[in-house]
Design an enzyme around this catalytic site. Structure first.
Site, PDB file in Angstrom:
ATOM      1  N   TYR A   1       0.814  -1.212   0.000  1.00  0.00           N
ATOM      2  CA  TYR A   1       0.000   0.000   0.000  1.00  0.00           C
ATOM      3  C   TYR A   1       0.852   1.268   0.000  1.00  0.00           C
ATOM      4  O   TYR A   1       0.881   2.027   0.967  1.00  0.00           O
ATOM      5  CB  TYR A   1      -0.935   0.023   1.202  1.00  0.00           C
ATOM      6  CG  TYR A   1      -1.935  -1.094   1.267  1.00  0.00           C
ATOM      7  CD1 TYR A   1      -2.241  -1.880   0.153  1.00  0.00           C
ATOM      8  CD2 TYR A   1      -2.596  -1.386   2.459  1.00  0.00           C
ATOM      9  CE1 TYR A   1      -3.157  -2.907   0.225  1.00  0.00           C
ATOM     10  CE2 TYR A   1      -3.524  -2.411   2.537  1.00  0.00           C
ATOM     11  CZ  TYR A   1      -3.792  -3.173   1.424  1.00  0.00           C
ATOM     12  OH  TYR A   1      -4.700  -4.194   1.515  1.00  0.00           O
TER      13      TYR A   1
ATOM     14  N   SER B   1      -5.158 -14.263   3.428  1.00  0.00           N
ATOM     15  CA  SER B   1      -6.073 -13.427   2.656  1.00  0.00           C
ATOM     16  C   SER B   1      -6.360 -14.084   1.312  1.00  0.00           C
ATOM     17  O   SER B   1      -5.442 -14.574   0.651  1.00  0.00           O
ATOM     18  CB  SER B   1      -5.468 -12.034   2.440  1.00  0.00           C
ATOM     19  OG  SER B   1      -6.352 -11.204   1.713  1.00  0.00           O
ATOM     20  N   GLU B   2      -7.643 -14.096   0.933  1.00  0.00           N
ATOM     21  CA  GLU B   2      -8.080 -14.661  -0.353  1.00  0.00           C
ATOM     22  C   GLU B   2      -7.616 -16.105  -0.539  1.00  0.00           C
ATOM     23  O   GLU B   2      -7.214 -16.502  -1.634  1.00  0.00           O
ATOM     24  CB  GLU B   2      -7.597 -13.792  -1.516  1.00  0.00           C
ATOM     25  CG  GLU B   2      -8.374 -12.500  -1.685  1.00  0.00           C
ATOM     26  CD  GLU B   2      -9.813 -12.699  -2.142  1.00  0.00           C
ATOM     27  OE1 GLU B   2     -10.144 -13.807  -2.630  1.00  0.00           O
ATOM     28  OE2 GLU B   2     -10.610 -11.762  -2.005  1.00  0.00           O
TER      29      GLU B   2
ATOM     30  N   HIS C   1      -0.750 -12.107   2.020  1.00  0.00           N
ATOM     31  CA  HIS C   1      -1.674 -11.267   1.259  1.00  0.00           C
ATOM     32  C   HIS C   1      -2.326 -12.048   0.118  1.00  0.00           C
ATOM     33  O   HIS C   1      -3.523 -11.900  -0.146  1.00  0.00           O
ATOM     34  CB  HIS C   1      -0.911 -10.060   0.721  1.00  0.00           C
ATOM     35  CG  HIS C   1      -1.763  -8.868   0.462  1.00  0.00           C
ATOM     36  ND1 HIS C   1      -1.240  -7.613   0.273  1.00  0.00           N
ATOM     37  CD2 HIS C   1      -3.099  -8.723   0.342  1.00  0.00           C
ATOM     38  CE1 HIS C   1      -2.222  -6.748   0.054  1.00  0.00           C
ATOM     39  NE2 HIS C   1      -3.357  -7.398   0.086  1.00  0.00           N
TER      40      HIS C   1
ATOM     41  N   GLU D   1     -19.001   8.766  10.190  1.00  0.00           N
ATOM     42  CA  GLU D   1     -20.200   8.176   9.583  1.00  0.00           C
ATOM     43  C   GLU D   1     -20.184   6.659   9.761  1.00  0.00           C
ATOM     44  O   GLU D   1     -21.177   6.050  10.173  1.00  0.00           O
ATOM     45  CB  GLU D   1     -20.258   8.531   8.104  1.00  0.00           C
ATOM     46  CG  GLU D   1     -21.413   7.887   7.353  1.00  0.00           C
ATOM     47  CD  GLU D   1     -21.340   8.150   5.854  1.00  0.00           C
ATOM     48  OE1 GLU D   1     -22.040   7.449   5.103  1.00  0.00           O
ATOM     49  OE2 GLU D   1     -20.564   9.038   5.435  1.00  0.00           O
ATOM     50  N   ASN D   2     -19.038   6.040   9.472  1.00  0.00           N
ATOM     51  CA  ASN D   2     -18.934   4.586   9.610  1.00  0.00           C
ATOM     52  C   ASN D   2     -19.152   4.145  11.053  1.00  0.00           C
ATOM     53  O   ASN D   2     -19.841   3.149  11.316  1.00  0.00           O
ATOM     54  CB  ASN D   2     -17.568   4.111   9.128  1.00  0.00           C
ATOM     55  CG  ASN D   2     -17.359   4.308   7.641  1.00  0.00           C
ATOM     56  OD1 ASN D   2     -18.311   4.505   6.886  1.00  0.00           O
ATOM     57  ND2 ASN D   2     -16.110   4.280   7.199  1.00  0.00           N
TER      58      ASN D   2
ATOM     59  N   ILE E   1     -12.046  12.104   8.058  1.00  0.00           N
ATOM     60  CA  ILE E   1     -12.576  11.924   9.399  1.00  0.00           C
ATOM     61  C   ILE E   1     -14.096  11.939   9.420  1.00  0.00           C
ATOM     62  O   ILE E   1     -14.734  11.238  10.226  1.00  0.00           O
ATOM     63  CB  ILE E   1     -11.997  12.978  10.367  1.00  0.00           C
ATOM     64  CG1 ILE E   1     -12.281  12.555  11.825  1.00  0.00           C
ATOM     65  CG2 ILE E   1     -12.536  14.355  10.062  1.00  0.00           C
ATOM     66  CD1 ILE E   1     -11.681  11.238  12.223  1.00  0.00           C
TER      67      ILE E   1
ATOM     68  N   LEU F   1     -15.139   8.538   8.540  1.00  0.00           N
ATOM     69  CA  LEU F   1     -14.885   7.638   9.668  1.00  0.00           C
ATOM     70  C   LEU F   1     -15.993   7.760  10.705  1.00  0.00           C
ATOM     71  O   LEU F   1     -16.511   6.749  11.203  1.00  0.00           O
ATOM     72  CB  LEU F   1     -13.530   7.948  10.294  1.00  0.00           C
ATOM     73  CG  LEU F   1     -13.175   7.111  11.533  1.00  0.00           C
ATOM     74  CD1 LEU F   1     -13.054   5.633  11.171  1.00  0.00           C
ATOM     75  CD2 LEU F   1     -11.896   7.599  12.177  1.00  0.00           C
TER      76      LEU F   1
END
Length: 344
Positions: free
Chosen positions: A63, A162-163, A132, A299-300, A294, A297
């Protein structure tokens, strides 16, 4: 400074730490959906996320500069490290200026990758270390043996995949308990539930937690993407999503409109409704919506005040049927990946 009450939390799988039911995905904070903000703004966002009780942070060596940024933040805030469950990943290899990627889940690369991540983060250990992607060449038992070595050496505390396929998870778990599996899961993507993958069933049988990435459908379930043009600015990788292809976007936006109307009737945002639906799928599901804003965030986190009935859940599930285009990960060839057996 606004300091919230501790967020609702549960144990991550049978063998994992206590973590907030909603984690924080940090992929988008490093320019995956456009140019990254300044370090000053990103540090401020991390400060604010911490103040609001968000302590389950997810990143990866892939990332962008995310691990470097976190390393700088931890250096500024060393006393806060103990409060955060930090997850990172290895296995996806990219090169600057070179399109595409390769996957390497060999023991040798695992050992190299962890050392580089720890240097970037400036930390002696990582709480959760994920494979990953599985390279479909290295037997999962060999990768797990390297991960167990890292755990015994104190470099990592918990092992994640992951996956992976259900079979790969079962074989990995036979080597050492797997704490959690990270996989795409949302109103738009329910492949984990399917009889073909059986991943959700096997994870629950083994006591493995499910960390749901892209719980808002790469932003589609946030209710603000209204056309392809909204995701085709320079640096925004979402333009490649099959859901947003020219032949699919109109039908999918029609479905989003249905979900948005449902949310409006409950005085919620589409994102809150989508996250609430995911939380109702079980106490072993931990969504990690990504944001660097923010307001988003907050809202989440407002999702925790939402209560859905069984009828609500069924109606939302029905409303989300008919999504076309398929998930991007299926096109990479590394979704729900199997690996060769040791004797093959």
């Amino acid at each position: 400074m606004r300091i919230s009450q501790p967020l609702p939390a549960r144990r991550l799988g049978r063998h994992g730490p206590l973590v907030p039911r909603l984690g924080l995905g940090l992929m988008g904070a490093s320019g995956v959906y456009g140019s990254p903000a300044s370090d000053e703004k990103r540090f401020k966002f991390l400060d604010q996320a911490y103040e609001r009780g968000e302590r389950f942070w997810d990143t990866a060596d892939k990332y962008g500069d995310s691990e470097d940024l976190l390393g700088q933040w931890f250096a500024i805030n060393p006393e806060k490290r103990q409060d955060i469950i930090l997850a990172t990943k290895f296995g996806i290899k990219t090169s600057a200026g070179v399109p595409g990627f390769s996957v390497d889940s060999t023991p040798g690369y695992c050992r190299q990758a962890i050392e580089k991540s720890l240097v970037r983060l400036g930390l002696p250990f990582i709480d959760i270390y994920y494979v990953h992607r599985l390279d479909k060449v290295t037997p999962i038992e060999k990768t797990m043996e390297a991960m167990v070595e890292l755990k015994k050496a104190g470099r990592i505390k918990h092992i994640g995949l992951s996956e992976c396929s259900a079979e790969s998870l079962r074989r990995a778990h036979a080597v050492h308990p797997v704490t959690c599996v990270q996989v795409e899961y949302s109103l738009f993507c329910k492949d984990i539930e399917s009889p073909q993958t059986q991943l959700l069933d096997v994870a629950r049988e083994l006591g493995v937690g499910i960390v749901a990435y892209s719980p808002l459908g790469n932003g589609l379930l946030g209710g603000v993407i209204r056309s392809r043009e909204d995701v085709t600015k320079p640096g925004d990788s979402r333009g490649a999503l099959p859901w947003l292809g020219d032949e699919n976007v109109h039908q999918n936006l029609t479905i989003i409109d249905k979900i948005s109307q449902f949310a409006k009737s409950m005085n919620l945002t589409p994102a809150q409704l989508a996250l609430a639906w995911l939380l109702t799928q079980g106490d072993d599901i931990f969504p990690i919506p990504g944001t660097s804003n923010i307001n988003r965030l907050e809202e989440n986190l407002g999702t925790f005040s939402v209560s859905l009935t069984q009828d609500d859940e069924r109606e939302l599930r029905q409303a989300s049927e008919g999504i076309v285009g398929g998930r991007f990960q299926a096109r990479t060839g590394y979704d729900f990946a199997n690996t060769p057996t040791l004797d093959s």
